[in-house]
Every structure is written in structure tokens, then in C-alpha cells.
Design a protein around this motif. Structure first.
Motif, mmCIF file in Angstrom:
data_model
loop_
_atom_site.group_PDB
_atom_site.id
_atom_site.type_symbol
_atom_site.label_atom_id
_atom_site.label_comp_id
_atom_site.label_asym_id
_atom_site.label_seq_id
_atom_site.Cartn_x
_atom_site.Cartn_y
_atom_site.Cartn_z
ATOM 1 N N VAL A 86 0.833 -1.202 0.000
ATOM 2 C CA VAL A 86 0.000 0.000 0.000
ATOM 3 C C VAL A 86 0.868 1.253 0.000
ATOM 4 N N TRP A 87 1.933 1.232 0.810
ATOM 5 C CA TRP A 87 2.852 2.372 0.879
ATOM 6 C C TRP A 87 3.520 2.621 -0.470
ATOM 7 N N ASN A 88 3.870 1.544 -1.168
ATOM 8 C CA ASN A 88 4.500 1.674 -2.482
ATOM 9 C C ASN A 88 3.560 2.305 -3.518
ATOM 10 N N LYS A 89 2.268 2.255 -3.246
ATOM 11 C CA LYS A 89 1.287 2.899 -4.124
ATOM 12 C C LYS A 89 1.029 4.349 -3.720
ATOM 13 N N GLY A 90 1.752 4.801 -2.693
ATOM 14 C CA GLY A 90 1.585 6.174 -2.240
ATOM 15 C C GLY A 90 0.461 6.356 -1.247
ATOM 16 N N GLU A 91 0.002 5.268 -0.620
ATOM 17 C CA GLU A 91 -1.093 5.345 0.341
ATOM 18 C C GLU A 91 -0.644 4.749 1.675
ATOM 19 N N MET A 92 -1.477 4.903 2.677
ATOM 20 C CA MET A 92 -1.196 4.332 3.996
ATOM 21 C C MET A 92 -2.480 3.815 4.618
ATOM 22 N N MET A 93 -2.331 2.808 5.458
ATOM 23 C CA MET A 93 -3.444 2.323 6.266
ATOM 24 C C MET A 93 -3.287 2.927 7.654
ATOM 25 N N TYR A 94 -4.202 3.810 8.001
ATOM 26 C CA TYR A 94 -4.089 4.596 9.219
ATOM 27 C C TYR A 94 -4.869 4.025 10.401
ATOM 28 N N SER A 95 -6.004 3.401 10.121
ATOM 29 C CA SER A 95 -6.963 3.103 11.192
ATOM 30 C C SER A 95 -7.123 1.618 11.450
ATOM 31 N N GLY A 96 -7.065 1.274 12.715
ATOM 32 C CA GLY A 96 -7.466 -0.049 13.173
ATOM 33 C C GLY A 96 -8.563 0.119 14.204
ATOM 34 N N ILE A 97 -9.401 -0.892 14.334
ATOM 35 C CA ILE A 97 -10.516 -0.838 15.278
ATOM 36 C C ILE A 97 -10.445 -2.057 16.200
ATOM 37 N N ASP A 98 -10.712 -1.835 17.452
ATOM 38 C CA ASP A 98 -10.795 -2.929 18.418
ATOM 39 C C ASP A 98 -11.925 -3.862 18.003
ATOM 40 N N HIS A 99 -11.585 -5.103 17.677
ATOM 41 C CA HIS A 99 -12.576 -6.009 17.100
ATOM 42 C C HIS A 99 -13.412 -6.741 18.134
ATOM 43 N N ARG A 100 -13.147 -6.521 19.417
ATOM 44 C CA ARG A 100 -13.955 -7.189 20.440
ATOM 45 C C ARG A 100 -15.400 -6.687 20.376
ATOM 46 N N PRO A 101 -16.376 -7.584 20.432
ATOM 47 C CA PRO A 101 -17.778 -7.161 20.319
ATOM 48 C C PRO A 101 -18.166 -6.062 21.304
ATOM 49 N N GLU A 102 -17.676 -6.145 22.540
ATOM 50 C CA GLU A 102 -18.054 -5.133 23.531
ATOM 51 C C GLU A 102 -17.508 -3.759 23.148
ATOM 52 N N ALA A 103 -16.316 -3.725 22.556
ATOM 53 C CA ALA A 103 -15.742 -2.452 22.128
ATOM 54 C C ALA A 103 -16.510 -1.883 20.940
ATOM 55 N N LEU A 104 -16.891 -2.734 20.022
ATOM 56 C CA LEU A 104 -17.660 -2.277 18.865
ATOM 57 C C LEU A 104 -19.048 -1.809 19.276
ATOM 58 N N ARG A 105 -19.671 -2.501 20.216
ATOM 59 C CA ARG A 105 -20.985 -2.060 20.715
ATOM 60 C C ARG A 105 -20.885 -0.657 21.305
ATOM 61 N N CYS A 106 -19.842 -0.426 22.077
ATOM 62 C CA CYS A 106 -19.648 0.883 22.706
ATOM 63 C C CYS A 106 -19.423 1.959 21.652
ATOM 64 N N LEU A 107 -18.597 1.674 20.669
ATOM 65 C CA LEU A 107 -18.334 2.639 19.608
ATOM 66 C C LEU A 107 -19.607 2.984 18.853
ATOM 67 N N LEU A 108 -20.330 1.983 18.416
ATOM 68 C CA LEU A 108 -21.521 2.214 17.598
ATOM 69 C C LEU A 108 -22.643 2.884 18.391
#
Length: 255
Positions: free
Chosen positions: A175-197
Motif C-alpha cells: 500500500v505504501w509503495n502505491k503512495g497510500e497508507m493504512m491509518y486506522s485499526g478498530i478494536d474487534h472485540r464485540p463489547e468495544a464495537l458495541r460501545c463505539l456504535l
């Protein structure tokens, strides 16, 4: 393909990831339409083809993308997919970093009083965390109760190097070689996603990981090899439903 699937040089499972991700989003759209939702908004649509493949009478698709990308796609659609043979979406050229989702949609025939299916495919991990929250804010301000949200994401613990998953480093370099970056990760635990949403008025319907989505869409696969996974293991998939009325801007949670 063999080299792509090698644990140390390639990105094991990336081809199957594209396949199962497409099936999962397709299934969500089909289910939403079957349940009476007649508006589908695809954010950062790119070359998405769901309007043409899954369109039904009475269902309207809205594709939002940067103005130049939207213009390019419209030209290709006009050239290769005549309107008398295919159902066209309504194209919306807008930079959501500069205008709100509501402002972008207000220039179209989209009806703010009707339930809508919102799709964010292959985008979240390219957004800085605050930009992703801004996207959720925009949808929260826009979606009526009963609307749905589907998105895929990158696991936070993998992106933060808290765990090692084969292929991620190679993917980040590619991805970096294409001039882009992956910036964001999300806590995949269901309880964390419930809280976020919940902060944005949504209720978590399901969260799937690589093993879950493999079982659902590639049931022929037996067993799991952590170092040569059938589907890239660092992606997750979230389906949620809006349970609150649109949140006014001054009420939107920004933390």
C-alpha cells in the motif's frame, strides 16, 4: 497466486478475502432490500457494481465518490452499460472531507425520511481515526431509525503490532509503495464495537472475523492454518442498525 499466498513474502488469503467480503456485502444489500429498504448509499464507491447486479424495481442506489472519480466512472458506465439494459445508480461527486454526508445527499433524490442501507467497503483503514469518526457522525446525522450500516475494518491489535498476523506487513508495504497508507485499526472485540456504535445511535448486529466469514461463505474449507490462513486474518466485518433518530450536529458525540 502461489507466491501471493506464501506466509513471509505474500499476503496469505488476500484473494479469498476479496471474494468473501464481496459476498458478505452483497448478502447485506439483498437482505436489506428483502426487508423493505429501498435506498442504498455506497460511500467511496469506486468501481462498485452492486447497483447493476443487485438493483430491483423501486430500489435506488446512490454512489458517493470524489468528483473526479465519480466523473470517470460515469463516463465508463455510459460507454459500456447502456441505461436500457442496466439499472444506473445516482452518482454524487463530493469530497466528504469538505462537505457533510447530508449536504452531499441533499443534492440528489435521496429521501431523508426513508430507511437507508449505508455501505463503506475497503475504506475505513485508509482513513485517519478522526476521519472515520467523522464518517460515523455524518451517517448518524443522516440515517433514520431502522437504517443499516455495513463496513469492513482492520484489527487494531494487528495494526499496532500487538500480535503477528501473516501478510499484514507485506500488505502495508504494498500500500505504501502505491503512495497510500493504512491509518486506522478498530478494536474487534464485540463489547468495544458495541460501545463505539452506541455513541452514534447504532446497535451492533454482527461482527465477523476471518474464521467466521470463511465458515459462512467457504464452508468447504476444513481446518485453519494460522500461518497460511484461507482468508486474510486481520480484517473484520461489522453490520449494525440505527436505533435512534438522526443526531443533530450540536448533539453529536465527538470524543
Amino acid at each position: 497466486t502461489a507466491l501471493l499466498n506464501t506466509p513471509y513474502l505474500g499476503i496469505p488469503g488476500i484473494v479469498n478475502f476479496i471474494d468473501v467480503r464481496t459476498q458478505w456485502f452483497d448478502a447485506g444489500v439483498k437482505r436489506a432490500i428483502a426487508d423493505g429498504i429501498t435506498q442504498v448509499v455506497i460511500i467511496a464507491a469506486g468501481y462498485d457494481t452492486r447497483a447493476y447486479r443487485l438493483g430491483k424495481p423501486g430500489v435506488k442506489f446512490y454512489e458517493i465518490d470524489l468528483p473526479h472519480a465519480s466523473k470517470t466512472k460515469q463516463e465508463l458506465v455510459k460507454e459500456h452499460m447502456p441505461a436500457d439494459k442496466y439499472t444506473w445508480p445516482e452518482f454524487i461527486g463530493a469530497d466528504l472531507s469538505k462537505v457533510t454526508l447530508m449536504d452531499a445527499l441533499s443534492k440528489s433524490s435521496w429521501d431523508s425520511t426513508r430507511r437507508t442501507m449505508f455501505i463503506i467497503e475497503g475504506l475505513v483503514y485508509y482513513l485517519p481515526p478522526q476521519a472515520f469518526k467523522k464518517s460515523l457522525t455524518g451517517i448518524s446525522e443522516t440515517a433514520v431509525a431502522g437504517s443499516r450500516l455495513f463496513f469492513d475494518f482492520l484489527h487494531l491489535d494487528a495494526l499496532a503490532n500487538e500480535i503477528v498476523m501473516p501478510g499484514l506487513e507485506t500488505l502495508l508495504v504494498a500500500v505504501w509503495n502505491k503512495g497510500e497508507m493504512m491509518y486506522s485499526g478498530i478494536d474487534h472485540r464485540p463489547e468495544a464495537l458495541r460501545c463505539l456504535l452506541k455513541k452514534f445511535g447504532f446497535r451492533l448486529h454482527e461482527v465477523l472475523d476471518a474464521k467466521d466469514i470463511t465458515r459462512r461463505y467457504h464452508p468447504h474449507v476444513q481446518g485453519w492454518n494460522d500461518w497460511q490462513p484461507h482468508v486474510s486474518p486481520f480484517f473484520g466485518y461489522v453490520a449494525a442498525e440505527k436505533v435512534l433518530a438522526p443526531i443533530k450536529r450540536q448533539e453529536t458525540i465527538t470524543e
